[in-house]
Design a protein around this motif. Sequence first.
Motif: not given
Lengths: 313, 259
Positions: A100, A104, A124, A128, A185-186, A188-190, A192-193, A201
């Motif tokens: 992620g 990012g 973003a 969020v 994916f959790l 990954f998402g964190v 990336f953000l 995150g």
Amino acid sequence: MLFKERRVDIYLPIAGMSVNIFLILGLGGLVGFLSGLFGVGGGFLLTPLLMMIGIPPAVAAASGSNQFVASSASGAYAHKRAGNVDTKLGVVLFTGGIFGSTVGVQAVKFLRLVGDLNFAIRVAYVIVLGGVGIFMFIESLTVLTGRTVKEEKKESRIRRLAMMLPLQMDFKTSGVKISVILPFFLGFGVGFLGALMGVGGGFIMLPAMIYILGMPTLLAIGTDLFQIIITSISTTIQQAFFNHTVDVGLALLLLFGSTIGAQFGVRASRKLRAEQLRILLAGIVLAVMFMILYELMATPSELISLATEGGGH
Amino acid sequence: MKELLLQATIRSILAGFAFLYCSLCSVSHAGELAVSSVPERINITLKYAGEKVTLFGEAEEGALIIARLVSVGEETTKLNKKGKRGILWMNVKTLELTHVPALYIVQTSGSLAGLPRDLLIKTGSDSKYAAIRAGAQFSPEDPEKDELVNGYVRLKEKQGLYSIREDFVQTIKGRLFKSVFFMPSNAPVGTYQFDVFAIKGNAIVASGSTEVWLGKIGMENWITSFAQNHGLLYGILAVAVALVAGIGVGLVFRGGPTH
């Protein structure tokens, strides 16, 4: 007088400007206080606050990541010793986190070329912060008013969906059996953000681990810290390598402020109930969200802006 | 401070000699104006928060002094222009602006009102920054060039990097003059040049120039070049420093912050 003023200023070579030491220590202190008070990192506040005092957005986000390495290090170490870390789940989360943050950092690079990193960061933030703020507000309000039965039903529905996914794995420490895809994916998402917004995150990861993955709170906090420290390390190194935007001096000043602030935050948190704390945090998160949303929607006083780049001129 | 004054006095005396010499040898054309600055080198160190640069010189009595401090070499700047898309304001255009100085400060000993326009342009002191406007180049070319340059100038003025100030040059004892320029901390490293004009009867009677160097030294210089040239190592060290500091500070407070 002028001599006195100059003595508290420090020149940040990467940001390419001088800042007041006490202002940065104070910002760190405020963020640390909130993190001590609520038990989540204050990263969502740090980047916008740094941008407000004139630090270039890219430098603010990258140096923020560096600061999280420091601020989460001591906490992660203590939790690891107390056995509050699910290493297996942590590894899956941070594998996702590294992917992620890699994506990012490349997104930051691309957006800086296109010239609208600021807009992407702000949008973003609004999405969020809005989502997390509303979720926490409703959740803590239901707890405060005593209607908890409905909440539990909702959680199990999300988990049941996760159980239907392939690649099931048994995470013994946390006592959950779910598909690897979900925590990956959790993470990954964190990650990336984190790269995009300069946040650790924790405020997304913690509720997700408790409500979606069904982990016990203490284990979630420990594993989250473990994951954040790894993700922040990855983000910091990549930002330094690709974008040259990490200001170590800025990160260290923030760290000292935040560590001291956190001590006061922890003390204050003992005087409040968990739901009261969460609803207070939800209020702050939503307030920041509305402030950024206002900036996006109100007619700007100046249409032309410098696409400031960190890392010298 | 005393040292500075002494230096200034010595410089002024030297400047005086230089001026006398020049006025003896040049009769028909505009003369050479002897000018000097203190300091001539500005070092960016850890405590750097901008620096005062004092310009000294000697000119004909009663002359209007126009002094300009400008960065040497052009700066490449990226400009964003916001526009409304739906209900949100976002950057709709990004342009590269070249052939503009990073810093442009003009200070004069008196009012510029009443001076002919071509003289203002020649000395780069017109209030609308004609010199900047003439040089500015956008890529890609843009029909809104004027508006964009105006916006750029406003941004630079806000940062303290562009300004035109009247009555900021003091005359001491008729012929000697001095002016204090402030170099803000966000001024980029590089060479800066003072261009000074003495005006009498709507004409330039003498002009001169001198240079000032601004650069990072010591740790500030080392950190910048290290971050630029060894990004990976810099990142790893940044992480190592953060880990040590985080655990160290945490130990001091016993247990550190609860996350």
